[in-house]
Scaffold this motif. Structure first.
Motif, short mmCIF file in Angstrom:
data_model
loop_
_atom_site.label_atom_id
_atom_site.label_comp_id
_atom_site.label_asym_id
_atom_site.label_seq_id
_atom_site.Cartn_x
_atom_site.Cartn_y
_atom_site.Cartn_z
N SER A 281 0.82 -1.22 0.00
CA SER A 281 0.00 0.00 0.00
C SER A 281 0.84 1.26 0.00
N TYR A 282 1.98 1.21 0.73
CA TYR A 282 2.83 2.39 0.88
C TYR A 282 4.29 1.99 0.65
N PRO A 283 4.76 1.99 -0.60
CA PRO A 283 6.12 1.53 -0.89
C PRO A 283 7.22 2.45 -0.40
N VAL A 284 6.87 3.69 -0.02
CA VAL A 284 7.86 4.65 0.49
C VAL A 284 7.31 5.27 1.76
N ILE A 285 8.05 5.09 2.86
CA ILE A 285 7.69 5.73 4.13
C ILE A 285 8.98 6.27 4.75
N THR A 286 9.09 7.59 4.84
CA THR A 286 10.24 8.21 5.48
C THR A 286 9.76 9.33 6.40
N ALA A 287 10.69 9.97 7.05
CA ALA A 287 10.34 11.11 7.90
C ALA A 287 9.92 12.31 7.08
N LYS A 288 10.17 12.27 5.77
CA LYS A 288 9.86 13.40 4.90
C LYS A 288 8.61 13.20 4.05
N GLN A 289 8.25 11.96 3.79
CA GLN A 289 7.08 11.72 2.95
C GLN A 289 6.59 10.29 3.09
N VAL A 290 5.32 10.12 2.74
CA VAL A 290 4.73 8.79 2.58
C VAL A 290 4.15 8.77 1.17
N LYS A 291 4.54 7.77 0.40
CA LYS A 291 4.07 7.67 -0.98
C LYS A 291 3.21 6.42 -1.12
N ALA A 292 2.03 6.59 -1.69
CA ALA A 292 1.10 5.48 -1.89
C ALA A 292 1.50 4.67 -3.11
N ALA A 293 0.86 3.51 -3.27
CA ALA A 293 1.21 2.60 -4.36
C ALA A 293 0.96 3.23 -5.74
N ASP A 294 0.05 4.21 -5.81
CA ASP A 294 -0.22 4.87 -7.08
C ASP A 294 0.75 6.01 -7.37
N GLY A 295 1.76 6.19 -6.49
CA GLY A 295 2.78 7.22 -6.70
C GLY A 295 2.45 8.55 -6.09
N ARG A 296 1.29 8.67 -5.48
CA ARG A 296 0.87 9.95 -4.90
C ARG A 296 1.50 10.14 -3.52
N VAL A 297 2.04 11.34 -3.26
CA VAL A 297 2.59 11.67 -1.95
C VAL A 297 1.45 12.14 -1.05
N LEU A 298 1.30 11.50 0.10
CA LEU A 298 0.21 11.83 1.01
C LEU A 298 0.44 13.18 1.67
N THR A 299 -0.64 13.90 1.94
CA THR A 299 -0.56 15.12 2.74
C THR A 299 -0.38 14.72 4.20
#
Length: 587
Positions: free
Chosen positions: A546-564
């Motif tokens: 669901s969330y291939p990128v999770i860092t202290a700076k951003q969370v990116k969803a599987a569709d490539g969208r950066v979460l607010t």
């Protein structure tokens, strides 16, 4: 009349000098007259007056107290200026845990000061001279003791108020703690630092329950499962290299060079038996240990205070990690770092993470140096030695953290000649950095060439821990007509990306253009090694979908969208991850 005037002087000195000290301290890094609103100004005044009052009660002498007060903030403000210059983030309360590590590399940076800072220092000199005019004393010790106790209680109460969300909201203080630079600019150094002290102790996530966490992990097993795949009846050797400050500056901005600065790594993108892509990390220009924490444990800095260092603050005993998981599979695990053992408390933390053996600077007696650090070529050659001397009854896991490319890029050295030049970017620091990266690229090519000839199955994982600081990025931005103050959100996030490759001398499925974060990269290692993703890693594998990128700076969803930020706070899966991470770290 003269006597009354002398009696009034101490009050003038006590109230005026701390105010001037506050103004000078803020001027180190920004224009406080435009950045700080009235409420934060008043709060900073109170903090400066209270600290000056405490020194007065302790020393009993106003002149001495004022000068100690002024000198402290002179040095603290100057240190904060340098820290921001080196890592793009101000001094934070938990940096005290990193003081020894910072001191060990402090002589490798340039400390030249612009004219503006010299003017601030001149202002401090004038203020110190002015404080000569206040020789007032408090002779009675009982008065001083009572006064000191009263001031300490007032300071504690003041700090407690600044930790209350209702007070912060009422006073309209800037509370986005994930942007510490902005917090300091808008609230003032003293108030920002006091607010951040709240996070020295990590709070439990809302609704946290130990039994719930155990139940959440139960479907994924409890570790020790049999390997999913054992080619040739043996698991592959795994060599992980986290290379200091290794980054592809094309992520920062477009530029051309007289030659490719990492031709071998670029050739691996799309190569046979190789996975490559961008690794998203949580740090920039420093705090190396946080990227290795994320990689080794599967935890994320997203749920920990900005600027904190888990190795020094939260790891106090055995902690599940990649090393521990591989140990369950019978691996011999070795941690390697060609620098001081005490850096980031690694000599204490590595055994808690499950490493059997450690190799630090003393294990590199005959190494070649580039500038003041062991070269990556010598470091990688030492990995080969470790492989050749391994226990041949067990597969080998090596986790190596390099030093060659550490900061201090604007300094010259007799044992290093830069060969890369960025066209249109007249920066020696940029040329030096790119040339260092090129040396690493060659060393990686030699290392992979060695294992390509080995019959024993081996996997090499290579990635940078973070990008270099703004002394490298700023010239590239300037050449492209970009101002640091005008960066877009996308440009800011690009500073937290580094290249990674997973290469094997056996068949694995090729992938390129993969985007992941440091907390998920170990999953790829385990998958390609044929090791079951059980326990915490099993949970992380599901979360990654669901969330291939999770860092202290951003969370990116599987569709490539950066979460607010609001979407992050509302995402139930992220709250579950936060709870399980707290469980892993503290329960």
């Amino acid at each position: 009349m003269k006597k009354r005037m002398r009696a009034g002087n101490p009050f003038l000195g006590f109230f005026l000098c701390p105010v001037l000290t506050l103004l000078l301290t803020e001027l180190y890094t920004h224009n406080p007259l435009t950045d700080i609103k009235p409420a934060p100004w008043l709060l900073n005044f109170l903090l400066y007056w209270l600290t000056a009052a405490l020194l007065l009660m302790v020393t009993g002498r106003l002149r001495l107290a004022l000068r100690i007060h002024t000198l402290f903030f002179l040095l603290a403000g100057l240190a904060n200026y340098y820290v921001i210059a080196f890592r793009a983030s101000p001094i934070l309360p938990w940096d005290i845990y990193s003081a020894a590590t910072a001191a060990s590399v402090a002589d490798n940076f340039s400390y030249a000061l612009p004219g503006r800072i010299w003017l601030v220092l001149l202002g401090y000199a004038v203020l110190l001279a002015l404080e000569q005019a206040f020789p007032w004393k408090i002779e009675k010790k009982n008065v001083r003791m009572a006064g000191a106790l009263t001031v300490m209680i007032a300071l504690a109460g003041f700090a407690s108020l600044l930790h209350q969300e209702s007070v912060i909201a009422k006073l309209r203080l800037y509370d986005k703690m994930f942007t510490p630079g902005a917090v300091q600019r808008r609230n003032g150094c003293a108030v920002a630092f006091t607010m951040e002290m709240k996070y020295l102790i990590t709070q439990k996530p809302e609704g946290y329950d130990v039994q719930e966490c155990r139940a959440l992990l139960a479907p994924y097993g409890n570790g020790g499962a049999e390997s999913a795949q054992e080619r040739s009846g043996r698991l592959p050797n795994i060599i992980v290299i986290m290379d200091e400050a290794f980054a592809d500056l094309s992520y920062v901005g477009e530029f051309t060079c007289n030659q490719d600065y990492m031709p071998f790594l670029h050739s691996l993108q799309g190569a046979e038996n190789t996975i490559s892509g961008k690794l998203h990390v949580s740090v920039l220009g420093g705090n190396t240990a946080n990227t290795e924490f994320e990689f080794l444990t599967g935890n994320t800095m997203a749920f920990l205070p900005e600027g904190s260092v888990p190795y020094q603050q939260y790891v106090r005993g055995d902690l599940f990690s990649l090393a521990a998981r591989l140990k369950e599979e019978g691996y011999q695990s070795v941690a390697m770092h060609p620098y001081h053992a005490s850096g980031w408390s690694r000599n204490k933390v590595y055994p808690w993470l499950g490493f059997d053996e450690m190799r630090f600077l003393e294990a590199y007696e005959d190494a070649e140096y580039v500038r003041k650090y062991v070269s990556d070529a010598s470091d990688f050659a030492r990995i080969i030695e470790e492989y050749e001397q391994r226990d041949k009854e067990k597969p080998l896991f090596v986790f190596n953290v390099t030093m060659q490319n550490h900061g201090g890029y604007d300094q010259e050295a007799d044992n290093f000649t830069p060969e890369i030049e960025a066209e249109g970017i007249p920066s020696q620091a940029v040329s030096n950095y790119l040339s260092l990266v090129c040396l690493t690229d060659r060393a990686l090519q030699d290392l992979i060439a060695y294992f390509a000839q080995e019959e024993e199955e081996t996997m090499i994982v290579f990635f940078g821990d973070h990008q270099p600081n703004n002394t490298i990025a700023s010239p590239i931005w300037r050449a492209g007509g970009i101002s640091l103050s005008e960066l877009s959100r996308e440009q800011e996030l690009s500073r937290y990306q580094v290249p990674f490759v997973v290469w094997a001398n056996f068949d694995i499925e090729e992938k390129q253009g993969v985007e992941t974060s440091a907390n998920f990269l170990a999953l790829e290692v385990l998958r390609q090694a044929g090791i079951a993703l059980d326990g915490y890693y099993g949970y992380l594998a599901k979360l990654q979908e669901s969330y291939p990128v999770i860092t202290a700076k951003q969370v990116k969803a599987a569709d490539g969208r950066v979460l607010t930020r609001e979407e992050e706070e509302a995402a139930q899966e992220l709250l579950t991850y936060q709870k399980l991470q707290y469980y892993q770290l503290f329960d």
